[in-house]
Design a protein around this motif. Sequence first.
Motif, PDB file in Angstrom:
ATOM      1  N   ILE A  37      54.226   7.514 122.711  1.00 48.41           N
ATOM      2  CA  ILE A  37      55.258   6.935 121.853  1.00 48.41           C
ATOM      3  C   ILE A  37      55.489   5.490 122.280  1.00 48.41           C
ATOM      4  O   ILE A  37      55.651   5.189 123.462  1.00 48.41           O
ATOM      5  CB  ILE A  37      56.561   7.745 121.952  1.00 48.41           C
ATOM      6  CG1 ILE A  37      56.302   9.167 121.461  1.00 48.41           C
ATOM      7  CG2 ILE A  37      57.660   7.082 121.170  1.00 48.41           C
ATOM      8  CD1 ILE A  37      57.471  10.095 121.622  1.00 48.41           C
ATOM      9  N   HIS A  38      55.504   4.612 121.289  1.00 49.67           N
ATOM     10  CA  HIS A  38      55.743   3.192 121.534  1.00 49.67           C
ATOM     11  C   HIS A  38      57.100   2.810 120.967  1.00 49.67           C
ATOM     12  O   HIS A  38      57.575   3.384 119.995  1.00 49.67           O
ATOM     13  CB  HIS A  38      54.668   2.334 120.846  1.00 49.67           C
ATOM     14  CG  HIS A  38      53.305   2.521 121.415  1.00 49.67           C
ATOM     15  ND1 HIS A  38      52.924   2.006 122.625  1.00 49.67           N
ATOM     16  CD2 HIS A  38      52.222   3.167 120.932  1.00 49.67           C
ATOM     17  CE1 HIS A  38      51.679   2.314 122.868  1.00 49.67           C
ATOM     18  NE2 HIS A  38      51.214   3.031 121.845  1.00 49.67           N
ATOM     19  N   THR A  39      57.682   1.797 121.567  1.00 48.99           N
ATOM     20  CA  THR A  39      58.940   1.279 121.047  1.00 48.99           C
ATOM     21  C   THR A  39      58.642   0.412 119.829  1.00 48.99           C
ATOM     22  O   THR A  39      57.494   0.048 119.559  1.00 48.99           O
ATOM     23  CB  THR A  39      59.661   0.436 122.113  1.00 48.99           C
ATOM     24  OG1 THR A  39      58.869  -0.707 122.421  1.00 48.99           O
ATOM     25  CG2 THR A  39      59.924   1.248 123.375  1.00 48.99           C
ATOM     26  N   ILE A  40      59.673   0.070 119.116  1.00 50.37           N
ATOM     27  CA  ILE A  40      59.524  -0.783 117.932  1.00 50.37           C
ATOM     28  C   ILE A  40      58.948  -2.138 118.334  1.00 50.37           C
ATOM     29  O   ILE A  40      58.078  -2.686 117.647  1.00 50.37           O
ATOM     30  CB  ILE A  40      60.889  -0.977 117.218  1.00 50.37           C
ATOM     31  CG1 ILE A  40      61.432   0.347 116.704  1.00 50.37           C
ATOM     32  CG2 ILE A  40      60.785  -1.991 116.090  1.00 50.37           C
ATOM     33  CD1 ILE A  40      60.612   0.975 115.606  1.00 50.37           C
ATOM     34  N   LYS A  41      59.404  -2.658 119.454  1.00 51.83           N
ATOM     35  CA  LYS A  41      58.910  -3.953 119.938  1.00 51.83           C
ATOM     36  C   LYS A  41      57.406  -3.884 120.192  1.00 51.83           C
ATOM     37  O   LYS A  41      56.667  -4.789 119.793  1.00 51.83           O
ATOM     38  CB  LYS A  41      59.653  -4.329 121.220  1.00 51.83           C
ATOM     39  CG  LYS A  41      59.313  -5.680 121.762  1.00 51.83           C
ATOM     40  CD  LYS A  41      60.141  -5.967 123.009  1.00 51.83           C
ATOM     41  CE  LYS A  41      59.800  -7.303 123.605  1.00 51.83           C
ATOM     42  NZ  LYS A  41      60.576  -7.583 124.815  1.00 51.83           N
ATOM     43  N   GLU A  42      56.942  -2.822 120.829  1.00 51.62           N
ATOM     44  CA  GLU A  42      55.505  -2.668 121.080  1.00 51.62           C
ATOM     45  C   GLU A  42      54.726  -2.519 119.775  1.00 51.62           C
ATOM     46  O   GLU A  42      53.621  -3.050 119.634  1.00 51.62           O
ATOM     47  CB  GLU A  42      55.255  -1.457 121.980  1.00 51.62           C
ATOM     48  CG  GLU A  42      55.712  -1.653 123.401  1.00 51.62           C
ATOM     49  CD  GLU A  42      55.623  -0.380 124.221  1.00 51.62           C
ATOM     50  OE1 GLU A  42      55.647   0.733 123.634  1.00 51.62           O
ATOM     51  OE2 GLU A  42      55.520  -0.496 125.453  1.00 51.62           O
ATOM     52  N   GLU A  43      55.267  -1.785 118.821  1.00 50.32           N
ATOM     53  CA  GLU A  43      54.607  -1.604 117.527  1.00 50.32           C
ATOM     54  C   GLU A  43      54.489  -2.939 116.788  1.00 50.32           C
ATOM     55  O   GLU A  43      53.480  -3.203 116.137  1.00 50.32           O
ATOM     56  CB  GLU A  43      55.359  -0.588 116.666  1.00 50.32           C
ATOM     57  CG  GLU A  43      55.311   0.823 117.181  1.00 50.32           C
ATOM     58  CD  GLU A  43      53.929   1.455 117.081  1.00 50.32           C
ATOM     59  OE1 GLU A  43      53.138   1.052 116.214  1.00 50.32           O
ATOM     60  OE2 GLU A  43      53.646   2.353 117.884  1.00 50.32           O
ATOM     61  N   TYR A  85      54.316  -5.908 118.268  1.00 53.06           N
ATOM     62  CA  TYR A  85      53.263  -6.630 118.978  1.00 53.06           C
ATOM     63  C   TYR A  85      51.875  -6.130 118.571  1.00 53.06           C
ATOM     64  O   TYR A  85      50.967  -6.929 118.337  1.00 53.06           O
ATOM     65  CB  TYR A  85      53.424  -6.495 120.494  1.00 53.06           C
ATOM     66  CG  TYR A  85      54.496  -7.364 121.104  1.00 53.06           C
ATOM     67  CD1 TYR A  85      54.708  -8.656 120.667  1.00 53.06           C
ATOM     68  CD2 TYR A  85      55.294  -6.875 122.127  1.00 53.06           C
ATOM     69  CE1 TYR A  85      55.677  -9.451 121.232  1.00 53.06           C
ATOM     70  CE2 TYR A  85      56.284  -7.657 122.695  1.00 53.06           C
ATOM     71  CZ  TYR A  85      56.473  -8.949 122.239  1.00 53.06           C
ATOM     72  OH  TYR A  85      57.445  -9.726 122.799  1.00 53.06           O
ATOM     73  N   ILE A  86      51.723  -4.838 118.485  1.00 53.86           N
ATOM     74  CA  ILE A  86      50.436  -4.265 118.071  1.00 53.86           C
ATOM     75  C   ILE A  86      50.084  -4.735 116.666  1.00 53.86           C
ATOM     76  O   ILE A  86      48.934  -5.106 116.394  1.00 53.86           O
ATOM     77  CB  ILE A  86      50.477  -2.716 118.160  1.00 53.86           C
ATOM     78  CG1 ILE A  86      50.531  -2.284 119.626  1.00 53.86           C
ATOM     79  CG2 ILE A  86      49.280  -2.095 117.458  1.00 53.86           C
ATOM     80  CD1 ILE A  86      50.790  -0.801 119.828  1.00 53.86           C
TER      81      ILE A  86
END
Length: 157
Positions: free
Chosen positions: A2-8, A10-11
């Motif tokens: 599971i990724h955070t919104i911030k990581e998503e 960035y991705i």
Amino acid sequence: MIHTIKEEIYISIYLIVFGIYLLSTYDILLIIIDRIKFKKWFKIIIELIFFILQIFVTYRFSYELANGYIPIYFILFVLIGIILYYKILRNPFIKIINKSLSLIIKISKILWRYFVHLLYSKTLIMYIKNLIIKIIGIFKKIKFSKKKQKEKISLDQ
């Protein structure tokens, strides 16, 4: 995973930039191939090698981007990057690449003129040139003498 919104986010940005990278590197390849003027079959081989390498780069990029997790929206954001490049960035990028290649060619010709003497001395170059001229002269004499011998043989018969 599971990724955070911030990581998503960035991705997603990385995927858009990756789409721009894919199309821009292909344009660079096409410009270089057109400048060098390869034969058609050789161009096809170079492009196939390029696409195989890009598939490998895409695999490594997608695998390393999110620790092996490939998001569902991978293709969507890569396509967004490709569309952004094609609609907005392509024309200025191609102009810059063409000007850069022209400048690199001019600079390399100038530098070659001055630095070739660092690689080989002038006396060595003159010696090799004279040696080549002598070898060519010997071959011409041998060829000429063979023609005379053939003419003698044909006259004797």
